[in-house]
Design an enzyme around this catalytic site. Structure first.
Site, PDB file in Angstrom:
ATOM      1  N   PRO A 311       0.660  -1.365  -0.016  1.00 39.01           N
ATOM      2  CA  PRO A 311      -0.127   0.051  -0.089  1.00 39.01           C
ATOM      3  C   PRO A 311       0.854   1.219   0.049  1.00 39.01           C
ATOM      4  O   PRO A 311       2.062   1.335   0.678  1.00 39.01           O
ATOM      5  CB  PRO A 311      -0.824   0.149   1.290  1.00 39.01           C
ATOM      6  CG  PRO A 311       0.184  -0.823   2.149  1.00 39.01           C
ATOM      7  CD  PRO A 311       0.878  -2.196   1.350  1.00 39.01           C
ATOM      8  N   GLY A 312       0.455   2.291  -0.839  1.00 37.68           N
ATOM      9  CA  GLY A 312       1.050   3.663  -0.783  1.00 37.68           C
ATOM     10  C   GLY A 312       0.070   4.506  -0.336  1.00 37.68           C
ATOM     11  O   GLY A 312      -0.062   5.138   0.774  1.00 37.68           O
ATOM     12  N   ARG A 350      -2.019  16.720  -9.173  1.00 36.32           N
ATOM     13  CA  ARG A 350      -3.132  15.880  -9.482  1.00 36.32           C
ATOM     14  C   ARG A 350      -4.425  16.179  -9.906  1.00 36.32           C
ATOM     15  O   ARG A 350      -5.088  15.533 -10.705  1.00 36.32           O
ATOM     16  CB  ARG A 350      -3.188  14.867  -8.055  1.00 36.32           C
ATOM     17  CG  ARG A 350      -2.119  14.114  -7.585  1.00 36.32           C
ATOM     18  CD  ARG A 350      -2.403  13.094  -6.517  1.00 36.32           C
ATOM     19  NE  ARG A 350      -3.108  11.901  -6.921  1.00 36.32           N
ATOM     20  CZ  ARG A 350      -4.429  11.974  -6.782  1.00 36.32           C
ATOM     21  NH1 ARG A 350      -5.113  12.637  -6.138  1.00 36.32           N
ATOM     22  NH2 ARG A 350      -5.005  10.720  -7.331  1.00 36.32           N
ATOM     23  N   CYS A 381       1.821  29.610 -14.471  1.00 33.45           N
ATOM     24  CA  CYS A 381       1.330  30.232 -15.512  1.00 33.45           C
ATOM     25  C   CYS A 381       0.600  29.159 -16.543  1.00 33.45           C
ATOM     26  O   CYS A 381       1.176  28.744 -17.457  1.00 33.45           O
ATOM     27  CB  CYS A 381       2.256  30.884 -16.472  1.00 33.45           C
ATOM     28  SG  CYS A 381       2.824  32.488 -15.437  1.00 33.45           S
ATOM     29  N   GLU A 382      -0.545  28.819 -16.176  1.00 36.25           N
ATOM     30  CA  GLU A 382      -1.375  27.451 -16.695  1.00 36.25           C
ATOM     31  C   GLU A 382      -2.847  27.635 -16.531  1.00 36.25           C
ATOM     32  O   GLU A 382      -2.940  27.696 -15.266  1.00 36.25           O
ATOM     33  CB  GLU A 382      -0.621  26.293 -16.408  1.00 36.25           C
ATOM     34  CG  GLU A 382      -1.062  25.235 -17.324  1.00 36.25           C
ATOM     35  CD  GLU A 382       0.110  24.342 -17.695  1.00 36.25           C
ATOM     36  OE1 GLU A 382       1.313  24.744 -17.590  1.00 36.25           O
ATOM     37  OE2 GLU A 382      -0.335  23.311 -18.124  1.00 36.25           O
TER      38      GLU A 382
HETATM   39  N1  LLP Z   1       3.139  -1.337  -5.998  1.00 34.31           N
HETATM   40  C1  LLP Z   1       3.326  -1.063  -7.265  1.00 34.31           C
HETATM   41  C2  LLP Z   1       4.105  -1.893  -8.099  1.00 34.31           C
HETATM   42  C3  LLP Z   1       2.728   0.293  -7.644  1.00 34.31           C
HETATM   43  O1  LLP Z   1       3.078   0.566  -9.033  1.00 34.31           O
HETATM   44  C4  LLP Z   1       2.223   1.167  -6.870  1.00 34.31           C
HETATM   45  C5  LLP Z   1       1.680   2.343  -7.497  1.00 34.31           C
HETATM   46  C6  LLP Z   1       1.829   0.788  -5.581  1.00 34.31           C
HETATM   47  C7  LLP Z   1       2.401  -0.643  -5.157  1.00 34.31           C
HETATM   48  C8  LLP Z   1       0.842   1.694  -4.580  1.00 34.31           C
HETATM   49  O2  LLP Z   1      -0.212   1.822  -5.129  1.00 34.31           O
HETATM   50  P1  LLP Z   1      -1.219   2.434  -3.972  1.00 34.31           P
HETATM   51  O3  LLP Z   1      -1.391   1.788  -2.765  1.00 34.31           O
HETATM   52  O4  LLP Z   1      -0.715   3.841  -3.726  1.00 34.31           O
HETATM   53  O5  LLP Z   1      -2.251   2.739  -4.878  1.00 34.31           O
HETATM   54  N2  LLP Z   1       0.587   9.239  -9.312  1.00 34.31           N
HETATM   55  C9  LLP Z   1      -0.788   8.610  -9.088  1.00 34.31           C
HETATM   56  C10 LLP Z   1      -0.774   7.277  -8.383  1.00 34.31           C
HETATM   57  C11 LLP Z   1       0.233   6.188  -9.294  1.00 34.31           C
HETATM   58  C12 LLP Z   1       0.340   4.798  -8.613  1.00 34.31           C
HETATM   59  C13 LLP Z   1       1.308   4.123  -9.125  1.00 34.31           C
HETATM   60  N3  LLP Z   1       1.753   2.952  -8.658  1.00 34.31           N
HETATM   61  C14 LLP Z   1      -1.927   9.375  -8.321  1.00 34.31           C
HETATM   62  O6  LLP Z   1      -1.498  10.462  -7.889  1.00 34.31           O
HETATM   63  O7  LLP Z   1      -3.035   9.103  -8.232  1.00 34.31           O
END
Ligand code: LLP
Length: 451
Positions: A311-312, A350, A381-382
């Site tokens: 998780p991120g 985002r 500037c966008e």
């Molecule tokens: N593992 C892998 C291999 C990933 O590519 C990602 C996210 C995660 C874990 C974590 O996923 P999460 O739990 O955060 O959903 N920039 C985009 C999100 C891109 C996510 C890329 N990979 C945004 O701001 O929504």
């Protein structure tokens, strides 16, 4: 790039700050009309630290890390939570993840370098990326990185060679695209067939490549990995992915006679960005994934693998907020009300990139109902530069401190210096104390690499 057409039919919701529900960091409260997080007055903090400013509720961060770890351990003994550091990485959050016993997912050499600067045990680090350079791979392997998730046969050859030169055997996972379409924005959907990531299951490609991996010297196939996308609300997508992956594990065991010990189901659990969002809880996610893996393993008659999740967003998004100061007000009757703030797409891209939706409040009017519909325009500037488009807010005045909730994931991480804008500081708040964990960039920092 332009803003979406304004939605003048939208009605202000009259909610006050504390009515924003799951969007809020855990310790958010309102005292004498001011928003407090971690016992710290956000209005005062904005005055002392300046804006734009990223603020994280440390107790909330810790709580989410522990909830993930404990929910999985309670249901599935041989499991680990791997923090996807791409969502938000600085040295302090890496130290925190380390202390809480999490593993760390790094995408490439930069995030790996940060982990090593804080002595995160390399054996608990997982490296991802669809095109890791030979230099990145060499650094990771010589530092003793725990797992490298391979994305292609070309990469397999590279890792095998480098590990051989260094005289080690490297544990690797194969990243599989399981063909599960998660219900999310197409830019952050990754598990479907048309993806730059991983080994496709079309034409049995992934299965056939296992033979190459097993034959390659200096590597050990320790696991399979998949990641079906991000900001996913429908838990059944994870169950479907788990089923595909366990079937593949079982088939590899049957047909190659090789038991793969680990299964990494990636990240992707969605979070509440608006007061009306109702994402699944971490506990529900743990229940769904662990029960799916157990049921499928029983069906296939294979031993339970070590289970990992990555998780991120769901660890950090709601723990973080961004504070801004209102600098300009501009009303175009019948069109839109602009509230210009001292940040924008440089600290939160985002909204421009994915039409992300955020809940704002005025930190110095937090007890008042949100009676207007406004757009928080950035200072860049966008025309498409906005952090919040057509959302309810209290009546704004110049100098107000606006707090935008749910900005803890992929905002600092994706920040830029567009228009020479220095990136904001990152502050952790807890028990009435605020500490700077990443200082604000200076103009000198921004141009420090120029010759
Ligand atoms: N593992 C892998 C291999 C990933 O590519 C990602 C996210 C995660 C874990 C974590 O996923 P999460 O739990 O955060 O959903 N920039 C985009 C999100 C891109 C996510 C890329 N990979 C945004 O701001 O929504």
């Amino acid at each position: 790039m332009a803003l979406p057409a304004s939605d003048l039919t939208k009605k202000a919701d009259g909610r006050t700050t504390m009515e924003l529900g799951a969007v809020l960091p855990r310790t958010a409260e309102v005292k004498d009309g001011h928003l407090f997080i971690g016992g710290v007055d956000m209005v005062e903090l904005a005055q002392t630290q300046g804006t734009a400013l990223y603020v994280y509720d440390e107790e909330d961060l810790l709580n989410r890390m522990r909830t993930y770890r404990d929910s999985f351990h309670a249901l599935y003994e041989n499991s680990d939570v791997v923090y996807a550091s791409k969502a938000f990485l600085n040295k302090e959050v890496a130290r925190m993840a380390c202390r809480e016993g999490l593993c760390l997912d790094v995408s490439g050499g930069g995030e790996f370098a940060c982990s090593q600067m804080v002595d995160f045990p390399a054996g608990r680090v997982f490296m991802h990326g669809n095109n890791k350079t030979p230099a990145e791979l060499r650094e990771a392997i010589s530092a003793g990185i725990g797992r490298i998730i391979i994305d292609s046969r070309i990469e397999l050859g590279r890792i095998s060679q480098i590990a051989g030169e260094l005289g080690v055997t490297q544990d690797i996972y194969m990243r599989i695209t399981p063909g599960v379409e998660a219900d999310t924005h197409e830019y952050i959907r990754t598990g479907c067939e048309d993806s730059k990531f991983g080994f496709t299951m079309n034409d049995d490609f992934a299965f056939r490549c296992v033979a190459d991996v097993l034959a390659a010297p200096n590597v050990r196939l320790a696991g399979l990995h998949c990641h079906i996308g991000s900001q996913i609300f429908a838990l059944h997508s994870f169950r479907e992915a788990a089923a595909v992956m366990v079937k593949l594990l079982a088939r590899i065991e049957r047909e190659y006679g090789y038991r793969i010990e680990e299964l990494d189901l990636g990240g992707g659990l969605g979070v509440a960005y608006t007061a009306d969002d109702q994402p699944s809880t971490i506990a529900d996610f743990a229940e769904m994934t662990t029960s799916a893996v157990k049921a499928c393993c029983a069906e296939e008659g294979i031993e339970l693998p070590r289970l990992l999740v990555e998780p991120g967003r769901s660890l950090v998004a709601n723990a973080g907020v961004t504070l801004y100061t209102v600098g300009i007000l501009k009303t175009l009757p019948g069109i839109r009300k602009y509230v210009a703030i001292d940040g924008g797409m440089s600290d939160n891209v985002r909204t421009a990139l994915y039409h992300a939706v955020y809940e704002p409040t005025i930190a110095n009017k937090a007890d008042q109902p949100r009676t207007e519909i406004v757009t928080l325009a950035g200072k860049h500037c966008e025309s498409g530069d906005a952090v919040v488009v057509d959302m309810p807010l209290q009546h704004p005045d110049l100098g107000d401190i606006v707090c935008v909730f749910g900005t803890g994931a992929y905002c600092y991480a994706m920040a830029s210096n567009y228009n020479g804008q220095p990136r904001p500081a990152v502050i952790f708040v807890r028990d009435g104390q605020a500490r700077v964990v990443t200082r604000r960039e200076t103009y000198a920092d921004v141009f420090s690499r120029d010759i």
